[in-house]
Motif scaffolding. Structure first.
Motif, PDB file in Angstrom:
ATOM      1  N   UNK A  41      27.502  34.405  49.555  1.00 32.66           N
ATOM      2  CA  UNK A  41      28.981  33.885  50.231  1.00 32.66           C
ATOM      3  C   UNK A  41      29.281  32.551  50.012  1.00 32.66           C
ATOM      4  N   UNK A  42      28.768  31.674  50.307  1.00 29.44           N
ATOM      5  CA  UNK A  42      29.144  30.326  50.056  1.00 29.44           C
ATOM      6  C   UNK A  42      29.431  30.071  48.883  1.00 29.44           C
ATOM      7  N   UNK A  43      28.437  30.492  47.871  1.00 24.99           N
ATOM      8  CA  UNK A  43      28.670  30.362  46.404  1.00 24.99           C
ATOM      9  C   UNK A  43      29.895  30.939  45.871  1.00 24.99           C
ATOM     10  N   UNK A  44      30.248  32.105  46.258  1.00 28.42           N
ATOM     11  CA  UNK A  44      31.420  32.888  45.646  1.00 28.42           C
ATOM     12  C   UNK A  44      32.768  32.274  46.363  1.00 28.42           C
ATOM     13  N   UNK A  45      32.686  31.757  47.573  1.00 27.93           N
ATOM     14  CA  UNK A  45      33.904  31.287  48.260  1.00 27.93           C
ATOM     15  C   UNK A  45      34.179  29.739  47.323  1.00 27.93           C
ATOM     16  N   UNK A  46      33.160  29.024  47.039  1.00 26.48           N
ATOM     17  CA  UNK A  46      33.122  27.845  46.353  1.00 26.48           C
ATOM     18  C   UNK A  46      34.074  27.942  44.947  1.00 26.48           C
ATOM     19  N   UNK A  47      33.801  29.287  44.350  1.00 24.18           N
ATOM     20  CA  UNK A  47      34.509  29.505  43.320  1.00 24.18           C
ATOM     21  C   UNK A  47      35.793  30.205  43.348  1.00 24.18           C
ATOM     22  N   UNK A  79      23.175  31.046  42.893  1.00 24.99           N
ATOM     23  CA  UNK A  79      23.942  30.428  41.702  1.00 24.99           C
ATOM     24  C   UNK A  79      24.208  31.460  40.710  1.00 24.99           C
ATOM     25  N   UNK A  80      23.637  32.475  40.523  1.00 25.13           N
ATOM     26  CA  UNK A  80      24.165  33.542  39.444  1.00 25.13           C
ATOM     27  C   UNK A  80      25.520  34.095  40.000  1.00 25.13           C
ATOM     28  N   UNK A  81      25.416  34.426  41.405  1.00 27.36           N
ATOM     29  CA  UNK A  81      26.879  34.876  41.966  1.00 27.36           C
ATOM     30  C   UNK A  81      27.778  33.815  41.719  1.00 27.36           C
ATOM     31  N   UNK A  82      27.575  32.617  41.980  1.00 24.82           N
ATOM     32  CA  UNK A  82      28.517  31.393  41.771  1.00 24.82           C
ATOM     33  C   UNK A  82      29.111  31.649  40.455  1.00 24.82           C
ATOM     34  N   UNK A  83      28.179  31.579  39.443  1.00 29.31           N
ATOM     35  CA  UNK A  83      28.760  31.717  38.067  1.00 29.31           C
ATOM     36  C   UNK A  83      29.563  33.008  37.792  1.00 29.31           C
ATOM     37  N   UNK A  84      29.126  34.185  38.206  1.00 28.08           N
ATOM     38  CA  UNK A  84      29.786  35.491  38.096  1.00 28.08           C
ATOM     39  C   UNK A  84      31.318  35.053  38.776  1.00 28.08           C
ATOM     40  N   UNK A  85      31.488  34.661  39.823  1.00 30.18           N
ATOM     41  CA  UNK A  85      32.548  34.215  40.688  1.00 30.18           C
ATOM     42  C   UNK A  85      33.517  33.378  39.677  1.00 30.18           C
ATOM     43  N   UNK A  86      32.849  32.247  39.171  1.00 26.51           N
ATOM     44  CA  UNK A  86      33.535  31.310  38.342  1.00 26.51           C
ATOM     45  C   UNK A  86      34.119  31.866  37.151  1.00 26.51           C
ATOM     46  N   UNK A  87      33.294  32.955  36.636  1.00 23.09           N
ATOM     47  CA  UNK A  87      33.939  33.853  35.412  1.00 23.09           C
ATOM     48  C   UNK A  87      35.098  34.571  35.825  1.00 23.09           C
ATOM     49  N   UNK A  88      34.851  35.150  36.920  1.00 20.05           N
ATOM     50  CA  UNK A  88      36.065  36.078  37.413  1.00 20.05           C
ATOM     51  C   UNK A  88      37.326  35.205  37.377  1.00 20.05           C
ATOM     52  N   UNK A  89      37.141  34.239  38.326  1.00 20.45           N
ATOM     53  CA  UNK A  89      38.342  33.273  38.537  1.00 20.45           C
ATOM     54  C   UNK A  89      39.073  32.851  37.114  1.00 20.45           C
ATOM     55  N   UNK A  90      38.086  32.414  36.346  1.00 17.90           N
ATOM     56  CA  UNK A  90      38.480  31.475  34.891  1.00 17.90           C
ATOM     57  C   UNK A  90      39.083  32.660  34.050  1.00 17.90           C
ATOM     58  N   UNK A  91      38.520  33.748  34.047  1.00 22.25           N
ATOM     59  CA  UNK A  91      38.820  34.859  33.097  1.00 22.25           C
ATOM     60  C   UNK A  91      40.510  35.410  33.682  1.00 22.25           C
ATOM     61  N   UNK A  92      40.435  35.577  34.891  1.00 27.32           N
ATOM     62  CA  UNK A  92      41.683  36.161  35.261  1.00 27.32           C
ATOM     63  C   UNK A  92      42.865  35.430  35.486  1.00 27.32           C
ATOM     64  N   UNK A  93      42.591  34.115  35.400  1.00 20.24           N
ATOM     65  CA  UNK A  93      43.713  33.032  35.672  1.00 20.24           C
ATOM     66  C   UNK A  93      44.824  33.224  34.755  1.00 20.24           C
TER      67      UNK A  93
END
Length: 473
Positions: free
Chosen positions: A273-279, A418-432
């Motif tokens: 959750x720390x990783x997900x919120x960071x993204x 970290x994998x969760x962080x990158x998936x969250x990063x992908x979701x944010x970047x793709x949906x922007x």
């Protein structure tokens, strides 16, 4: 076997060596930042070169993040099996291949494949660097050394954006040819080969993690590394590491993370959750799309790239603030202050864009226009948002991920987080791009909501780790 005659290493003897070794490992973070930010200056060029719509463009820009998630997922188990240093070398090789392939790409599919390959290296580096740095750092400076990972990341972002700016300026635009041939955007990708080679050379110079060496039974090597880098009672530390890795095997399974709450140990969920919120607070929108965003509200391409470079400098300065404070103030207070700051600044940005006017461009695209006064407010708010993130969630999450897990599960749990962080990063970047079509007020308002949820989460679930030895986690 007899214990060494001088098992005690003085702190002042180890601090300098630990800093140098941690800095070398953190170069992986530099490549992490460089590779993920170099795309910024190419966004409009890719759109025009390959005739991409907003959805396709969002996927191409964020495609590396899919590779990042996979690379992060496997890096932990690979690090436990092959060693931290070998994984760094693999990551460097993937970086080199990706930068060359991306520079020579002839289609969006081809480019996407090479970006995913680079993402594998980014993901691996994002796991191995913080784990390694935590494992070779004395407890009293571990927070500062762990923050070197984020300092390297933001430095990589800065250098990538600066290179993008200089290349685009020299060519007269990212799509224009350089004096020696080839479009500027292709040279932006190719430039990543230089730091990748430096990373490989440095990785060959640093020792293996003592926790890995003890796990593999290489105790003499572990004693030497601990004496040189960590200090204290070497034999006691060896005994403590043996105790905390007891029962583990060379072949690491995700089953070691199992727990009573939704299948995982509670500490693993905290890391995820720390990783997900960071993204989910939207930080990478600033670094992936900011040049296109500022251009869309009236700044020239050159000025928009320059603003992005200035923003990345702000990120570096605030990371230095975090390095100065993390071992004094602690991890949790910095996260709380940063989350509160992001709620306020993202809220201001949402308000600014609620005043924007919309027009239709010559190619049918929607153009957003801010008044000069509101545009300045949005620019200040965006940079203050970077300040709030850079002095807190940027470095501190990586510090916590490197130290919050016990020796048995560290590399594997860090890989999952970290994998969760990158998936969250992908979701944010793709949906922007799609969210921005709905409205930038909606997009930044959503990120502000996530910042508020991050504040509540840290307040209730995160424990302070300042000054604790890894064997006490």
């Amino acid at each position: 076997m007899a214990a060494p005659t001088s098992p005690i290493a003085e702190p002042h003897e180890t601090k300098g060596a630990a800093i140098l070794v941690a800095a070398a490992a953190a170069v992986g973070g530099f490549l992490f930042g460089y590779d993920t930010a170099v795309i910024n200056g190419t966004v409009d060029a890719l759109r025009n070169t390959f005739h991409l719509g907003s959805v396709a463009l969002g996927f191409v820009v964020s495609s590396a993040l899919l590779g990042c998630a996979v690379g992060a997922w496997f890096a932990g188990p690979l690090g436990d099996r092959l060693g931290r240093v070998k994984v760094m070398l693999i990551a460097a090789g993937l970086f080199i291949a990706s930068s060359i392939g991306s520079a020579l790409a002839f289609s969006p599919v081809d480019l996407t494949i090479w970006r995913v390959i680079g993402g594998l290296g980014v993901g691996a580096a994002s796991v191995i660097a913080p784990a390694y740095i935590a494992e070779v750092s004395p407890a009293h400076i571990r927070g500062r050394l762990g923050s070197l990972q984020q300092l390297a990341i933001v430095s990589g972002i800065f250098v990538a954006l600066l290179v993008d700016y200089l290349l685009a300026d020299a060519a007269g635009g990212a799509m224009e040819a350089m004096p020696w041939g080839g479009a500027a955007w292709r040279w932006m990708f190719a430039s990543a080969t230089i730091p990748a080679i430096i990373y490989a050379v440095l990785a060959l110079q640093i020792p293996e993690s003592p926790r890995y060496l003890v796990r593999r039974g290489r105790l003499a090597e572990a004693r030497d590394v601990i004496k040189r880098l960590i200090g204290g009672d070497v034999e006691k530390r060896i005994t403590d590491i043996k105790r905390t890795v007891a029962g583990t095997t060379e072949k690491v399974h995700l089953s070691i993370l199992k727990g009573p709450k939704f299948g995982l140990q509670p500490i693993v969920w905290v890391g995820i959750l720390l990783s997900v919120f960071q993204q989910f607070v939207g930080i990478n929108v600033i670094f992936y799309y900011s040049s296109a965003l500022w251009a869309s509200v009236g700044f020239s391409e050159s000025d928009a790239l320059l603003i992005t470079v200035i923003t990345s400098i702000t990120n570096i300065v605030t990371t230095l603030i975090a390095i100065a404070l993390v071992d004094k103030v602690g991890r949790k207070p910095l996260l709380l202050v940063g989350a509160a700051g992001m709620v306020l600044t993202l809220g201001v940005m949402a308000w600014c864009f609620s005043t924007a006017s919309q027009t239709i461009g010559a190619n049918g695209e929607t153009l957003t226009t801010l008044s000069p006064a509101i545009g300045k407010v949005a620019l200040v708010a965006a940079n203050l948002y970077v300040v709030a993130f850079g002095m807190s969630w940027g470095p501190v999450v990586w510090v916590l991920l490197g130290e919050m897990f016990n020796n048995k599960i560290r590399a594997t749990a860090l890989a999952v987080a970290a994998a969760a962080q990158w998936i969250a990063n992908w979701l944010i970047s793709t949906t922007f791009p799609a969210l921005s079509n709905i409205g930038l007020t909606f997009a930044y308002g959503l990120y502000a909501l996530f910042a508020l949820l991050a504040f509540i989460f840290v307040w209730n679930a995160v424990r302070e780790t300042k000054g604790r030895e890894l064997e006490a986690m």
